[in-house]
Design a protein around this motif. Structure first.
Motif, PDB file in Angstrom:
ATOM      1  N   UNK A 284       0.845  -1.212   0.000  1.00 33.90           N
ATOM      2  CA  UNK A 284       0.000   0.000   0.000  1.00 33.90           C
ATOM      3  C   UNK A 284       0.875   1.255   0.000  1.00 33.90           C
ATOM      4  N   UNK A 285       1.946   1.219   0.804  1.00 28.91           N
ATOM      5  CA  UNK A 285       2.845   2.373   0.907  1.00 28.91           C
ATOM      6  C   UNK A 285       3.511   2.668  -0.439  1.00 28.91           C
ATOM      7  N   UNK A 286       3.960   1.618  -1.129  1.00 23.41           N
ATOM      8  CA  UNK A 286       4.651   1.837  -2.415  1.00 23.41           C
ATOM      9  C   UNK A 286       3.672   2.426  -3.441  1.00 23.41           C
ATOM     10  N   UNK A 287       2.449   1.912  -3.442  1.00 22.17           N
ATOM     11  CA  UNK A 287       1.460   2.455  -4.386  1.00 22.17           C
ATOM     12  C   UNK A 287       1.123   3.904  -4.052  1.00 22.17           C
ATOM     13  N   UNK A 288       1.056   4.202  -2.759  1.00 17.83           N
ATOM     14  CA  UNK A 288       0.797   5.577  -2.327  1.00 17.83           C
ATOM     15  C   UNK A 288       1.920   6.504  -2.807  1.00 17.83           C
ATOM     16  N   UNK A 289       3.168   6.019  -2.666  1.00 18.24           N
ATOM     17  CA  UNK A 289       4.319   6.831  -3.098  1.00 18.24           C
ATOM     18  C   UNK A 289       4.245   7.092  -4.602  1.00 18.24           C
ATOM     19  N   UNK A 290       3.860   6.063  -5.367  1.00 24.09           N
ATOM     20  CA  UNK A 290       3.766   6.221  -6.829  1.00 24.09           C
ATOM     21  C   UNK A 290       2.678   7.224  -7.182  1.00 24.09           C
ATOM     22  N   UNK A 291       1.526   7.079  -6.529  1.00 17.35           N
ATOM     23  CA  UNK A 291       0.394   7.952  -6.807  1.00 17.35           C
ATOM     24  C   UNK A 291       0.756   9.409  -6.498  1.00 17.35           C
ATOM     25  N   UNK A 292       1.422   9.605  -5.348  1.00 20.67           N
ATOM     26  CA  UNK A 292       1.779  10.977  -4.948  1.00 20.67           C
ATOM     27  C   UNK A 292       2.892  11.552  -5.827  1.00 20.67           C
ATOM     28  N   UNK A 293       3.778  10.696  -6.307  1.00 22.56           N
ATOM     29  CA  UNK A 293       4.895  11.196  -7.133  1.00 22.56           C
ATOM     30  C   UNK A 293       4.375  11.696  -8.482  1.00 22.56           C
ATOM     31  N   UNK A 294       3.413  10.972  -9.061  1.00 24.01           N
ATOM     32  CA  UNK A 294       2.819  11.397 -10.338  1.00 24.01           C
ATOM     33  C   UNK A 294       3.865  11.798 -11.365  1.00 24.01           C
ATOM     34  N   UNK A 295       3.706  12.974 -11.978  1.00 25.50           N
ATOM     35  CA  UNK A 295       4.636  13.371 -13.039  1.00 25.50           C
ATOM     36  C   UNK A 295       5.939  13.990 -12.521  1.00 25.50           C
ATOM     37  N   UNK A 296       6.021  14.245 -11.202  1.00 32.23           N
ATOM     38  CA  UNK A 296       7.144  15.050 -10.687  1.00 32.23           C
ATOM     39  C   UNK A 296       8.536  14.483 -10.945  1.00 32.23           C
ATOM     40  N   UNK A 297       8.730  13.147 -10.853  1.00 28.31           N
ATOM     41  CA  UNK A 297      10.122  12.657 -11.021  1.00 28.31           C
ATOM     42  C   UNK A 297      10.513  12.340 -12.461  1.00 28.31           C
ATOM     43  N   UNK A 298       9.877  12.973 -13.454  1.00 32.49           N
ATOM     44  CA  UNK A 298      10.204  12.724 -14.866  1.00 32.49           C
ATOM     45  C   UNK A 298      10.053  11.241 -15.235  1.00 32.49           C
ATOM     46  N   UNK A 299       8.840  10.698 -15.111  1.00 29.21           N
ATOM     47  CA  UNK A 299       8.658   9.273 -15.437  1.00 29.21           C
ATOM     48  C   UNK A 299       8.820   8.986 -16.921  1.00 29.21           C
ATOM     49  N   UNK A 300       9.169   7.722 -17.271  1.00 33.86           N
ATOM     50  CA  UNK A 300       9.162   6.541 -16.410  1.00 33.86           C
ATOM     51  C   UNK A 300      10.331   6.483 -15.424  1.00 33.86           C
ATOM     52  N   UNK A 301      10.060   5.777 -14.321  1.00 36.67           N
ATOM     53  CA  UNK A 301      11.007   5.774 -13.207  1.00 36.67           C
ATOM     54  C   UNK A 301      11.286   4.350 -12.717  1.00 36.67           C
ATOM     55  N   UNK A 302      12.269   4.278 -11.831  1.00 34.98           N
ATOM     56  CA  UNK A 302      12.578   3.006 -11.173  1.00 34.98           C
ATOM     57  C   UNK A 302      12.313   3.198  -9.682  1.00 34.98           C
ATOM     58  N   UNK A 303      11.654   2.221  -9.081  1.00 37.40           N
ATOM     59  CA  UNK A 303      11.370   2.291  -7.645  1.00 37.40           C
ATOM     60  C   UNK A 303      12.403   1.462  -6.880  1.00 37.40           C
ATOM     61  N   UNK A 304      13.053   2.110  -5.920  1.00 35.48           N
ATOM     62  CA  UNK A 304      13.902   1.400  -4.970  1.00 35.48           C
ATOM     63  C   UNK A 304      13.136   1.361  -3.654  1.00 35.48           C
ATOM     64  N   UNK A 305      12.892   0.169  -3.154  1.00 38.14           N
ATOM     65  CA  UNK A 305      12.088   0.035  -1.937  1.00 38.14           C
ATOM     66  C   UNK A 305      12.936  -0.615  -0.844  1.00 38.14           C
ATOM     67  N   UNK A 306      13.010   0.054   0.288  1.00 38.85           N
ATOM     68  CA  UNK A 306      13.682  -0.519   1.458  1.00 38.85           C
ATOM     69  C   UNK A 306      12.622  -1.033   2.417  1.00 38.85           C
ATOM     70  N   UNK A 307      12.879  -2.168   3.027  1.00 45.46           N
ATOM     71  CA  UNK A 307      11.914  -2.750   3.975  1.00 45.46           C
ATOM     72  C   UNK A 307      12.674  -3.154   5.238  1.00 45.46           C
ATOM     73  N   UNK A 308      12.137  -2.741   6.406  1.00 44.07           N
ATOM     74  CA  UNK A 308      12.710  -3.155   7.685  1.00 44.07           C
ATOM     75  C   UNK A 308      13.765  -2.189   8.203  1.00 44.07           C
ATOM     76  N   UNK A 309      14.594  -2.664   9.106  1.00 41.15           N
ATOM     77  CA  UNK A 309      15.682  -1.840   9.656  1.00 41.15           C
ATOM     78  C   UNK A 309      15.170  -0.675  10.490  1.00 41.15           C
ATOM     79  N   UNK A 310      15.937   0.412  10.450  1.00 41.59           N
ATOM     80  CA  UNK A 310      15.585   1.626  11.184  1.00 41.59           C
ATOM     81  C   UNK A 310      15.338   2.745  10.178  1.00 41.59           C
TER      82      UNK A 310
END
Ligand code: SF4
Length: 295
Positions: free
Chosen positions: A169-195
């Motif tokens: 859900x978080x990754x989809x939210x990030x994509x939706x909010x990013x929209x056109x701003x990061x000059x798509x198409x883009x690559x998603x780097x996702x970190x999970x866990x840790x601090x």
């Protein structure tokens, strides 16, 4: 200055020039494939314009984008490589030299005074991560990161009870909010866990994995594919003008988590996903292995 030190500076300047002017093949291949997938004329036109841009930059040896990014280095320093702590100063010198020579846009701003240092170095900049590894070689990966894509990076704290579902859900939210701003198409780097710090480091590090390399864990590779499909089904498309291509890839890196937290970091790399890898032996033999360039 020793000849090896000078060799490192000159090789890193060349690494920066090659990285800023030549898109890695894995990204180029996916961009080319995307043209045939798109049905809308505007989506095709955006992708074709990007490919033309890449071609012109490569031929003219000029940066593929005016925003040449904040420079980040990921270093593997062999136990028996003769240069140690001085490496940090050498990388700084290389960045200053590359700023003039490539040239790079000066991007290091004092947040209090808004003054630009003018040479892409400053407090904690360039970003340098060093891992100590066995052997006698030095391997330097560089990722210049543009402001448009960093602007939309996100850190989420998902209720642990939601787990993987919350992460998606978080990754989809990030994509939706990013929209056109990061000059798509883009690559998603996702970190999970840790601090909170580690998860963003992992998110950015995930962008270093080439798009043609599957996640070694088949379960996570499946999640990456699922997320890519779901993000692309949002219909945001190239440059946000609609279409099927928004995520060129989704790469996940993870760490064990605290029992009370489930952190998710999302870093986005724009179409100008610049990364390059330089290897130097202790005798000074150097090659940009990511682009097949012997120095
Ligand atoms: S997001 Fe990427 S392509 Fe867009 S301006 Fe920034 S560096 Fe350039």
């Amino acid at each position: 200055m020793s000849s090896l030190e000078q060799r490192i500076i000159d090789s890193v300047v060349e690494l920066l020039r090659v990285t800023e002017t030549r898109l890695p093949n894995d990204v180029l291949d996916v961009l080319k494939k995307s043209v045939s997938i798109e049905e809308s004329q505007s989506a095709k036109a955006q992708l074709e314009a990007i490919l033309k841009n890449v071609e012109v930059a490569d031929k003219g040896s000029i940066p593929m984008c005016q925003d040449t990014g904040l420079i980040g280095f990921y270093v593997k320093l062999g136990d028996d490589f003769p240069i140690r702590s001085k490496l940090i100063e050498l990388l700084n010198q290389a960045v200053r030299k590359a700023t003039e020579k490539v040239p790079l846009r000066p991007n290091a701003i004092d947040p209090w005074t808004h003054k630009n240092t003018g040479d892409n170095t400053g407090r904690y900049i360039p970003i340098i991560h060093i891992d100590l590894v066995p052997g006698d070689e030095l391997e330097i990966t560089v990722m210049p990161k543009g402001g448009g894509s960093s602007y939309v990076a996100k850190l989420y704290s998902v209720p642990p009870v939601e787990g993987i579902k919350g992460m998606k859900k978080a990754v989809l939210d990030a994509a939706f909010k990013a929209g056109p701003l990061p000059c798509p198409p883009v690559i998603f780097g996702v970190g999970v866990g840790g601090t909170e710090d580690l998860v963003m480091f992992l998110a950015k590090k995930a962008l270093l994995r080439p798009l043609n390399q599957r996640n070694p864990d088949p379960k996570i590779a499946e999640i990456e594919d699922e997320l890519k499909e779901k993000i692309n089904s949002l219909g945001i498309g190239p440059m946000g003008l609609g279409g099927k291509t928004y995520a060129l890839g989704v790469n996940i890196e993870w760490a064990h988590r605290h029992p009370a937290t489930f952190l998710v970091g999302v870093a986005i790399g724009c179409w100008a996903m610049r990364r390059g890898i330089l290897r130097i032996s202790k005798n000074g033999e150097a090659e940009i292995i990511s682009h097949g360039v012997k120095l």
